[in-house]
Design an enzyme around this catalytic site. Sequence first.
Site, PDB file in Angstrom:
ATOM      1  N   LYS A 163      42.712  32.039  59.868  1.00 46.78           N
ATOM      2  CA  LYS A 163      44.012  32.065  59.204  1.00 46.78           C
ATOM      3  C   LYS A 163      44.384  33.487  58.764  1.00 46.78           C
ATOM      4  O   LYS A 163      43.505  34.248  58.351  1.00 46.78           O
ATOM      5  CB  LYS A 163      43.920  31.150  57.967  1.00 46.78           C
ATOM      6  N   LYS A 174      45.512  37.203  52.934  1.00 47.56           N
ATOM      7  CA  LYS A 174      45.788  38.426  52.185  1.00 47.56           C
ATOM      8  C   LYS A 174      44.507  39.161  51.834  1.00 47.56           C
ATOM      9  O   LYS A 174      44.539  40.309  51.428  1.00 47.56           O
ATOM     10  CB  LYS A 174      46.651  38.150  50.949  1.00 47.56           C
ATOM     11  N   LYS A 202      34.232  29.557  46.313  1.00 46.31           N
ATOM     12  CA  LYS A 202      34.437  30.691  45.399  1.00 46.31           C
ATOM     13  C   LYS A 202      33.165  31.033  44.631  1.00 46.31           C
ATOM     14  O   LYS A 202      32.905  32.192  44.346  1.00 46.31           O
ATOM     15  CB  LYS A 202      35.583  30.405  44.432  1.00 46.31           C
TER      16      LYS A 202
END
Length: 334
Positions: free
Chosen positions: A197, A200, A115
């Site tokens: 994967k 979203k 992140k």
Amino acid sequence: MIDGKKVLFSGMQATGTLTLGNYLGALKNWVTLSEEYECFYSVVDLHSITVRQEPAELRKRARNLLTLYLAAGLDPQKNCIYYQSHVSGHAELSWILNCFTYMGELNRMTQFKDKAAKHADNINAGLFTYPVLMAADILLYQTDMVPVGVDQMQHLEITRDIAQRFNAIYGDVFTIPEAYIGKAGAKIMSLQNPQKKMSKSDENPNASIYLMDEPDVILRKFKRAVTDSEGQILYREEQPGIRNLLDIYCACTEKNPQEAVKEFEGKGYGELKEAVGETVVSLLKPVQDEFARLSKDKSYLDSIIKENAQKANYYATKTLRKVQKKVGFPERIR
Ligand code: TRP
């Protein structure tokens, strides 16, 4: 233990639009788990502000997520469904636990490194101590079980370390939580790149099925799903696209891959895509309908939100007072 049942805690962030992957990988299982455990399912909005959010958007998405918990079938009378920000104990315990967590431990967290790289312009202290807040979420309710995906395992490990460290100093204050590793197979991959994967945050809208996608959109996305040129429906590593379609089919129908392969024997890819699409449409339809119904019922939702926050606060305060006393804070005069 609450009323003779083990306690289970989990949470999701209201960032982005939930996908079929989130539903099959988490939410659907939460409903099953709620029969056996005393469950706390939180919308973790404190975690969300570790990256910059548009306030009105965050509020809206958080409410939609909470509504979706209910629409997916979680009974708000039996489960505690609430916003993390409505229970101040999360932030309070988090502060205390910060003082029992080492910089070196947090530095090793792979999610922080990822992140930080992604949000290089905003590497704030909250992002760094994100796992401590997560530990507070879990420990506040004396949680026994935490259903998590592999990406959150490291955070659960640090939670256990912090709890054990605290207990070693002050006695048995926290229950040491365990990971609940669900049945295999519910890892859903992108429809456009089956090595990745389903996420979203994928920029390609065809890569993910969103929970609120209309039936024709769902069918179209499956029609466009990336497969291969083998021309055979087999469940194997060499055919990741086909395997993903079979995984989705199995997660929806609770069949196993062998059964699914048998069912599609001799059929073409087109037929498989259509069958999987139809299955997903009918799985999501009742959730979508219930979501639409609940969304209109403002006063009902508000009453659920209020009651469940009170319930969460009750249990959270119990643990928090104990911890505050242990570390040496003065008793509250009533
Ligand atoms: N960090 C988790 C995620 O992004 C969400 C979360 C916050 C959570 N607190 C939790 C999950 C406690 C399990 C238990 O997926």
